[in-house]
Design a protein around this motif. Structure first.
Motif, PDB file in Angstrom:
ATOM      1  N   ASP A  74       0.811  -1.223   0.000  1.00 19.89           N
ATOM      2  CA  ASP A  74       0.000   0.000   0.000  1.00 19.89           C
ATOM      3  C   ASP A  74       0.848   1.278   0.000  1.00 19.89           C
ATOM      4  O   ASP A  74       0.331   2.382  -0.139  1.00 19.89           O
ATOM      5  N   GLN A 114      -4.575  15.283  -7.293  1.00 17.12           N
ATOM      6  CA  GLN A 114      -5.520  14.461  -8.060  1.00 17.12           C
ATOM      7  C   GLN A 114      -4.877  13.134  -8.466  1.00 17.12           C
ATOM      8  O   GLN A 114      -5.526  12.099  -8.488  1.00 17.12           O
ATOM      9  N   GLU A 117      -5.083  10.775  -5.591  1.00 17.63           N
ATOM     10  CA  GLU A 117      -6.463  10.258  -5.467  1.00 17.63           C
ATOM     11  C   GLU A 117      -6.727   9.180  -6.514  1.00 17.63           C
ATOM     12  O   GLU A 117      -7.289   8.123  -6.221  1.00 17.63           O
ATOM     13  N   LYS A 118      -6.292   9.462  -7.736  1.00 18.05           N
ATOM     14  CA  LYS A 118      -6.520   8.520  -8.834  1.00 18.05           C
ATOM     15  C   LYS A 118      -5.783   7.204  -8.562  1.00 18.05           C
ATOM     16  O   LYS A 118      -6.326   6.112  -8.788  1.00 18.05           O
ATOM     17  N   LYS A 119      -4.573   7.334  -8.060  1.00 16.50           N
ATOM     18  CA  LYS A 119      -3.783   6.143  -7.740  1.00 16.50           C
ATOM     19  C   LYS A 119      -4.518   5.294  -6.693  1.00 16.50           C
ATOM     20  O   LYS A 119      -4.637   4.071  -6.815  1.00 16.50           O
ATOM     21  N   LEU A 120      -5.021   5.963  -5.663  1.00 17.98           N
ATOM     22  CA  LEU A 120      -5.701   5.250  -4.582  1.00 17.98           C
ATOM     23  C   LEU A 120      -6.975   4.572  -5.078  1.00 17.98           C
ATOM     24  O   LEU A 120      -7.295   3.462  -4.660  1.00 17.98           O
ATOM     25  N   SER A 121      -7.672   5.236  -6.007  1.00 22.67           N
ATOM     26  CA  SER A 121      -8.944   4.635  -6.434  1.00 22.67           C
ATOM     27  C   SER A 121      -8.764   3.606  -7.549  1.00 22.67           C
ATOM     28  O   SER A 121      -9.498   2.634  -7.620  1.00 22.67           O
ATOM     29  N   THR A 122      -7.781   3.794  -8.428  1.00 20.13           N
ATOM     30  CA  THR A 122      -7.651   2.854  -9.554  1.00 20.13           C
ATOM     31  C   THR A 122      -6.576   1.792  -9.332  1.00 20.13           C
ATOM     32  O   THR A 122      -6.549   0.780 -10.009  1.00 20.13           O
ATOM     33  N   LYS A 123      -5.655   2.078  -8.406  1.00 21.69           N
ATOM     34  CA  LYS A 123      -4.498   1.188  -8.124  1.00 21.69           C
ATOM     35  C   LYS A 123      -3.544   1.093  -9.318  1.00 21.69           C
ATOM     36  O   LYS A 123      -2.620   0.288  -9.325  1.00 21.69           O
TER      37      LYS A 123
END
Ligand code: 5AD
Ligand code: SF4
Length: 438
Positions: A74, A114, A117-123
């Motif tokens: 993570d 952003q 955020e994108k990394k966290l949501s899309t992996k």
């Protein structure tokens, strides 16, 4: 649960300031500063590509995180800074270090939040580098790390294309900030208790050329209309644009430190021409003379490079002579590093590592002698220091005089952020030690 960030910064003061901006973005995303890399939830590398060794350093340290990333899936690893703006660098990073999560550039720093955020949501791995011509400079600085000093960008990019330098290729063309915005930022800093402002730009002397409304000396003059006690510094000046109007403004305004950083690079006219510096050694020394005429107690620092393609022993001797004649109080010394894409990288007559090493050692030796000689003149004198920190190891407070020289002293109350007088008892190299005088 708290989420922690850790930022690793390479390169100059400009990058240190950019890391403050990165820290501000991370804080607005809910992260707080961690105490070590191993415990961080996000590690950001703010890289520099001006010399090969800074770049190798970054590659080495990113590579060393492979194990940690395996243990902690993570963990987010992000790489930004001017190294990523080089042609092909993002691809190289992705291939060499597939475990890196985010690769971002210097021109889209504003979207870093952003990207997280994108990394966290899309992996998914995010690579987002903008072309240098479409730069959006990030002015939002909500977090600072260097009280009582504050850095303020006044311009970005460079138009000079010195033949050895990668900066114009990765940072793009000169873009000056609106003078009113700069003045507003400086006023806010002074109102909130900052005591020293350093204006930053690759070539501050050409500030405003792209806007045509306010020149650099005019900007300084406007800032100095605040009459309370503070220090104003700026870097970097380019000798070709360093003029009499600026020198007069330095002489006339108490707040502007009598210290000028004026990179000379070399003392041989032949090498200066190959470097595309647009001045001769004589012209450089004439500017130094003018500066000393208007500001007799002015000190001068510089950047010098050895081992530029075709540099002979005679060229190098001319550099040594200039160092003596200009009487620099100190100098940043560099070994020429071949940067792909620059004009100098294609020149014949690259100098061997052995010769470069020998020359840098001799140059450093001379610079150190001059620095020590100047330090010795401080003994017994009382100087003014802006106290900036406490050194736990030495058990002493520390701060700099107007010339940037570090002074250490003992005090029984917190003096950080205050101007104090200290009497110098001892000097060593570039630093001073003294006793509180008032
Ligand atoms: N190799 C070595 N030093 C360099 N600098 C810039 N480019 C190079 C290079 N390719 C030095 C210059 C400049 C300072 C910031 O870095 O001396 O003034
Ligand atoms: Fe590089 Fe020359 Fe621009 Fe300085 S002035 S950033 S050395 S190109």
């Amino acid at each position: 649960m708290n989420k922690y960030y850790w930022i690793v910064t390479y390169g100059c003061q400009m990058n240190v300031h950019e890391s403050e901006k990165i820290a501000g973005i991370l804080r607005s995303c809910g992260y707080t500063e961690g105490t070590c890399q191993e415990k961080a939830d996000i590690i950001v590398f703010n890289t520099c590509c001006i010399r090969e060794n800074a770049e190798n350093h970054a590659y080495g340290n990113i590579g060393a995180l492979k194990k940690l990333k395996k243990q902690r899936r993570d963990l987010i690893i992000a790489v930004g800074g001017c190294m990523t703006q080089q042609v092909g660098a993002a691809e190289k990073l992705k291939k060499k270090f597939p475990f890196v999560d985010i690769v971002f550039g210097t021109h889209n720093l504003s979207s870093f939040g952003q990207m997280i955020e994108k990394k966290l949501s899309t992996k998914k791995t995010i690579v987002d580098i903008w072309d240098k011509e479409s730069a959006v400079d990030h002015e939002d600085i909500s977090y600072r790390t260097s009280y009582p000093n504050a850095w303020v960008n006044i311009m970005y990019g460079c138009n000079n294309f010195c033949s050895y330098c990668i900066v114009p290729y990765v940072r793009g063309r000169e873009r000056s900030r609106d003078s009113e915005d700069i003045i507003k930022e400086v006023n806010t800093l002074l109102d909130s208790g900052y005591k020293e402002i350093t204006l930053l730009g690759q070539n501050v002397n050409s500030y405003g050329n792209d806007r045509g409304e306010c020149t650099f000396p005019q900007l300084l003059q406007k800032i100095c209309s605040r009459k309370e006690k503070f220090r104003l510094r700026f870097m970097t000046s380019n000798p070709k644009d360093f003029g009499e109007e600026l020198v007069r403004v330095i002489a006339e305004n108490e707040q502007i430190c009598n210290l000028v950083h004026l990179p000379v690079q070399a003392g041989s006219d032949r090498i200066l021409k190959l470097m595309n510096r647009k001045y001769t050694a004589k012209e450089y020394l004439e500017k130094v003379e003018m500066l000393r005429k208007y500001v007799p107690d002015c000190q001068l620092t510089t950047d010098i490079m050895v081992g530029f393609p075709t540099e002979t022993e005679e060229d190098f001797q001319q550099t040594l002579s200039l160092v003596k004649e200009a009487n620099f109080s100190t100098a940043f010394t560099f070994v020429y590093s071949k940067r792909s894409g620059t004009v100098a990288a294609t020149m014949d007559g690259q100098i061997s590592e052995e010769i470069k090493k020998d020359r840098i050692m001799r140059l450093v030796d001379l610079v150190n002698q001059q620095t020590r000689r100047l330090s010795a003149t401080y003994e017994g004198r009382t100087i003014e220091i802006l106290c900036e920190d406490f050194d736990d190891k030495r058990g002493q407070y520390l701060g700099r005089d107007e010339y940037g020289r570090m002074g250490y002293f003992q005090a029984d109350r917190n003096l950080i952020g205050e101007f104090v007088k200290i009497k110098i008892d001892k000097t060593s190299g570039v630093s001073l030690e003294g006793t509180l005088a008032e």
